[in-house]
Scaffold this motif. Structure first.
Motif, short mmCIF file in Angstrom:
data_model
loop_
_atom_site.label_atom_id
_atom_site.label_comp_id
_atom_site.label_asym_id
_atom_site.label_seq_id
_atom_site.Cartn_x
_atom_site.Cartn_y
_atom_site.Cartn_z
N ALA A 380 0.91 -1.51 0.28
CA ALA A 380 -0.32 -0.05 0.29
C ALA A 380 0.58 1.58 -0.55
N GLU A 381 2.57 1.26 0.64
CA GLU A 381 2.91 2.40 0.95
C GLU A 381 3.80 2.30 -0.82
N ASP A 382 3.56 1.39 -1.28
CA ASP A 382 4.68 1.52 -3.33
C ASP A 382 3.32 2.58 -3.47
N GLY A 387 1.27 6.32 -6.62
CA GLY A 387 -0.14 7.40 -7.22
C GLY A 387 0.54 9.13 -6.69
N ALA A 388 0.78 9.32 -6.00
CA ALA A 388 1.22 10.87 -5.64
C ALA A 388 1.53 11.39 -7.13
N GLY A 389 2.84 10.10 -7.56
CA GLY A 389 3.87 11.11 -8.96
C GLY A 389 2.76 11.07 -9.74
N ARG A 479 10.97 12.09 -22.63
CA ARG A 479 11.53 13.13 -21.41
C ARG A 479 10.12 14.09 -21.89
N GLY A 480 8.91 13.99 -22.56
CA GLY A 480 7.88 15.03 -22.92
C GLY A 480 6.48 13.92 -21.51
N PHE A 481 6.46 14.47 -21.65
CA PHE A 481 5.01 14.74 -20.63
C PHE A 481 3.83 13.37 -21.12
N ALA A 482 3.71 12.94 -22.14
CA ALA A 482 3.09 11.70 -22.94
C ALA A 482 4.09 10.44 -22.14
N SER A 483 5.31 10.69 -21.90
CA SER A 483 6.02 9.46 -21.41
C SER A 483 6.33 8.82 -19.85
N LEU A 484 5.61 10.34 -19.46
CA LEU A 484 5.22 10.16 -17.71
C LEU A 484 4.46 8.82 -17.38
N ASP A 485 4.11 7.73 -18.32
CA ASP A 485 3.14 6.91 -17.60
C ASP A 485 3.95 5.50 -18.24
#
Length: 510
Positions: A380-382, A387-389, A479-485
């Motif tokens: 749950a901590e992981d 999730g915050a990220g 490195r673009g936001f599309a790659s955040l996931d």
């Protein structure tokens, strides 16, 4: 109407009677962070800056320096380009009002205003401040000076006028229909009450000096420097011919970023000129505050002008960028102090973010063979930290669209804090002996979190964030936001970790 996904942001064009200072750096930096953010978010961005090179003040400054105004402006304009390079500003275009493309646009706009009947010939008699390049009514003078404290002189000369008085009701209606046109809200209230107080027709030409754009068909007159200067925003897009289709794609501008001292020109005169010419006003004018130095008003006479290049030399480039955008609620006045700068550098950057990245990468190097570890089942901590990220982008996007870079950085640092607490709670150095598989999962969760944070801090601290992403072996196209996931690939070899944010140490104790 601007194309969907297009984003046009402008700085004011800076007046070349002096060298760049912290105010210039601050305005352009805010625009740079927004422009970089929107590019990383997949939008097509046009970011404009430049220099305002006409008017009586420049003519006088050039004369005092014993130079022709053109030679003088060439020299000073270059200093603004040098500042932009030193601060790593990513502008797409740099416009100078002495360029032919600009003069063509200004004269085309003048002709359009004549055609619509909003420009007429009369004569001007009244108070004028050379320093402010502004006309003042008798009622506005304070102890015989402009409200800004600048000296004024009585001017009588033939002049063309713009029928600003005819635009009062239409401007008020426009503000009602676009309540976010001026930000922050307190500034919108100022603009509204100024217009409600009644508008006088505006003198838009001068005959007593010659350094400016000539009035079409009446070369004895040069255009008022503000009509000339404001037009840069459409001149840089190629209006009216629009040979590259830039005007069609990017106008109206999404944000004109300005200092609060020039708000009236941008929020009253400029929309009136544009609407008179049948053009749309910009979407938003954001007026930010001023800096003081260690609690004192900045002035040349006090000798406390802050040179941004000196800040970069003393504290580092990304440290300076971070401090200026984080220290003060954007839109308010702010105070620069050495102590605050050192605190942000050592506490926020070196201790919190830099130390987080270095601890994680060093543990991976020592305990995971220097490759991205494989994660086992998540706790749950992981999930909470991951999730915050994951939730950061929508929140940071909302704050950047509201032109609140200080709040965007605050939101990012909330996750930096959560990651540091997670390291302490999970204690991977203990798990190394007791449960190496669990240690690998913890380090993997942390590496993913640092990757997300480094991607999201790129608009604010491009070099430092790039170094962090290099150390995580994140490819340039990831490195673009599309790659955040996306995720780091287990088994990827990582380079030896290096500190990104050195602590600031006072020279005498170094």
């Amino acid at each position: 109407m601007a194309a969907a996904g297009a984003f046009y942001i402008t700085t004011p064009i800076y007046y070349v009677n002096d060298s760049p200072h912290i105010g210039h750096a601050y305005t352009t930096l805010a625009c740079d962070a927004l422009a970089r953010f929107m590019r990383l978010d997949g939008r097509e961005v046009r970011f404009l800056t430049g220099t305002d090179e006409h008017g009586q003040k420049v003519e006088k400054a050039a004369g005092a320096a014993g130079k022709h105004p053109q030679a003088f402006t060439d020299e000073v304009s270059l200093r603004f380009r040098d500042l932009a390079q030193a601060m790593n500003f990513s502008f797409d275009d740099f416009i100078r009002t002495t360029e032919e493309r600009h003069k063509r646009t200004v004269q085309a706009l003048w002709n359009r205003l004549v055609e619509t009947g909003d420009i007429y010939l009369g004569s001007y008699a009244g108070w004028y401040s050379v320093r402010d390049e502004a006309f003042y009514a008798e009622s506005e003078l304070v102890d015989g000076k402009a409200p800004t404290g600048a000296p004024v002189e009585w001017v009588e000369e033939p002049s063309y006028f713009f029928r600003l008085s005819a635009w009062q009701d239409r401007l008020l209606q426009f503000y009602d229909e676009h309540p976010d046109f001026v930000m922050p809200q307190t500034r919108m209230n100022e603009v509204r009450s100024f217009v409600k107080g009644g508008l006088q027709d505006l003198s838009v030409s001068r005959t007593s000096f010659s350094w400016g754009v000539k009035v079409p068909n009446d070369p004895a007159h040069v255009m008022y420097v503000w009509l000339d200067a404001l037009t840069n925003y459409i001149a840089a897009l190629g209006w009216p011919e629009d040979p590259q289709g830039l005007f069609e794609k990017f106008w109206p501008a999404d944000v004109h970023m300005v200092g609060k001292d020039i708000l009236r020109f941008h929020a009253v005169y400029w929309p009136a000129f544009l609407m008179s010419a049948g053009l749309e006003p910009p979407r938003r004018v954001f007026a930010h505050g001023w800096w003081t130095n260690e609690g004192q008003k900045i002035s040349k006479s006090l000798g406390n002008v802050i040179d941004p290049l000196k800040l970069v030399e003393t504290y580092g480039l990304d440290q300076t960028r971070y401090f200026l955008l984080r220290e003060v609620p954007f839109g308010n006045d702010g105070d620069f102090s050495h102590a605050a700068m050192v605190r942000r550098t050592n506490h926020d950057l070196a201790n919190d973010f830099g130390n987080l990245a270095q601890r994680v990468l060093t543990m991976i190097t020592r305990n995971c063979g220097g490759v991205v570890p494989e994660a086992g089942p998540l706790t749950a901590e992981d999930e909470a930290l991951l999730g915050a990220g994951r939730n950061l982008l929508p929140e940071v996007r909302r704050l950047m669209e509201a032109v609140a870079p200080h709040k965007a950085l605050e939101a990012i640092w909330d996750v930096v804090g959560a990651a540091n607490r997670y390291v302490d709670q999970q204690a991977p150095w203990v798990l190394r002996k007791s449960d190496p598989e669990r240690m690998a999962s913890v380090l993997r969760v942390l590496a993913e979190t640092v990757r997300r944070l480094a991607i999201l801090t790129q608009p604010f601290m491009p070099d430092a964030s790039a170094k962090m992403l290099d150390q995580l072996a994140v490819p340039a196209d990831g490195r673009g936001f599309a790659s955040l996931d996306a995720t780091l690939e287990a088994g990827t070899a990582l380079p030896a970790p290096q500190g990104v944010f050195p602590r600031h140490v006072e020279p005498e104790t170094a």
